[in-house]
Design an enzyme around this catalytic site. Structure first.
Site, short mmCIF file in Angstrom:
data_model
loop_
_atom_site.label_atom_id
_atom_site.label_comp_id
_atom_site.label_asym_id
_atom_site.label_seq_id
_atom_site.Cartn_x
_atom_site.Cartn_y
_atom_site.Cartn_z
CE LYS A 71 34.19 41.40 43.29
NZ LYS A 71 34.41 42.80 42.92
CD GLN A 115 36.26 45.18 40.87
OE1 GLN A 115 35.38 44.32 40.95
NE2 GLN A 115 37.12 45.42 41.86
CG ASP A 138 29.77 46.47 46.99
OD1 ASP A 138 29.77 46.01 48.15
OD2 ASP A 138 30.80 46.90 46.44
#
Ligand code: NAP
Length: 300
Positions: A71, A115, A138
């Site tokens: 990322k 994460q 997200d």
């Protein structure tokens, strides 16, 4: 993104033996990244601000570390800032909430990602809820998920959003079809089912307690596999001509679907690697740029 050779090997093997059309994600992902790069230049020209994605990594998980590095590289490639907060395995829920709260208040950070997975000792839901809706790039908060279910604006979870975009690009029709999703996690299965319902598919959401899974999968016009078990979905479960999306990613570049066998029956199928994975990262970066645009109150 994956080395072109891995993807083209898969393409070559497909063209020799099977009819299924390959739904390849890398090309569309590059297009999304390219348009995001232009957005980031415009944002900087108008405000002097460079959009920034903050990723919080708890513990020493090898594959998470790889994802985070990937990322960061993608962010750099489009001119986006990225910061990674690395916390030890022993971090408590309160400590994680404290770190996320600092990022929530930091106006130089536009998107926040925790994460997955976090250590079992942490209450993940409490940590997620600390992310403000505008920085939830997200779609993990209950607010973002509720809005997604109701068809209201919010950033959706990146993997299912990337899958929808890929299917739309390949002219897959959803209206009236039977879509089967295997996996009910908050990051893939559940939001995926909502997106398919919103696109007028009839959706069956399966999980580890589902009885006679194979016979349900055999009815699927569209199958989304997000199980986390290598080659779990067998070729003879696939309905002739079905659209098969493999969201799984397991050790050794293996998905959740037996690709070779499924390709003999599917109409379209995503490869692993080079299918869903690149779309997830591209969507995350695009949504972070869009979050910056909203937070800065500008039009680009
Ligand atoms: P997860 O949270 O572990 O969820 C797995 C789901 O599969 C659960 O809902 C579980 O059911 C279900 N399941 C497990 N065994 C099953 C069985 N025998 N039959 C039917 N369902 C079963 O995993 P996740 O985070 O959603 O990830 C799923 C996969 O996607 C993994 O391979 C992961 O690496 C991959 N992934 C890919 C991307 C990408 O960008 N491509 C991004 C994130 C994750 P229960 O709820 O009943 O336990």
């Amino acid at each position: 993104m994956y080395p072109a050779s891995v993807v083209s090997d898969k393409l070559l093997r497909m063209s020799e033996t099977r009819p299924a059309k390959l739904i390849e994600g890398s090309a569309l992902a590059w297009q999304i990244l390219d348009s995001t790069r232009h957005k980031i230049v415009s944002i900087h020209e108008k405000t002097g601000v460079t959009p920034c994605l903050a990723t919080v990594l708890v513990g020493e998980n090898e594959s998470s570390a790889v994802y985070v590095r990937m990322k960061r590289k993608r962010c750099e490639s489009v001119g986006m800032k990225s910061v990674t907060i690395e916390l030890p395995h022993e971090t408590t829920t309160d400590e994680l909430v404290g770190e996320v709260s600092k990022l929530a208040q930091d106006s130089s950070v536009h998107g926040i990602l925790i994460q997955h997975p976090v250590p079992r000792t942490i209450d993940k839901r409490v940590a997620f809820e600390t992310i403000p809706l505008l920085k939830d790039v997200d779609g993990v908060t209950s607010a973002a998920m509720g809005r997604l279910i109701l068809g209201m604006p919010a950033f959706p979870a990146c993997t299912p959003a990337g899958i929808m975009r890929l299917l739309v690009q390949h002219n897959v029709q959803f209206d009236g079809t039977h879509a089967v999703v295997i996996g009910r996690s908050p990051i893939i299965g559940r939001p995926m089912a909502s997106m398919l319902i919103n696109a007028h598919a009839t959706v069956t959401l399966c999980h580890s307690r589902t009885r006679d899974l194979s016979s349900i999968v055999r009815q699927a016009d569209i199958l989304i596999a997000a199980v986390g078990k290598p080659q779990f979905v067998q070729g003879d479960w696939i309905k002739e001509g079905a659209v098969v999306v493999d969201a799984g990613y397991n050790e050794g570049n293996v998905g959740d679907v037996d690709f070779e066998a499924a390709s003999l029956r599917a109409g379209m199928i995503t490869p692993v690697p080079g299918g869903v994975g690149p779309m997830t990262i591209a969507t995350l970066i695009e949504q972070t740029a869009d979050a910056a645009i909203e937070q800065l109150g500008i039009e680009v």
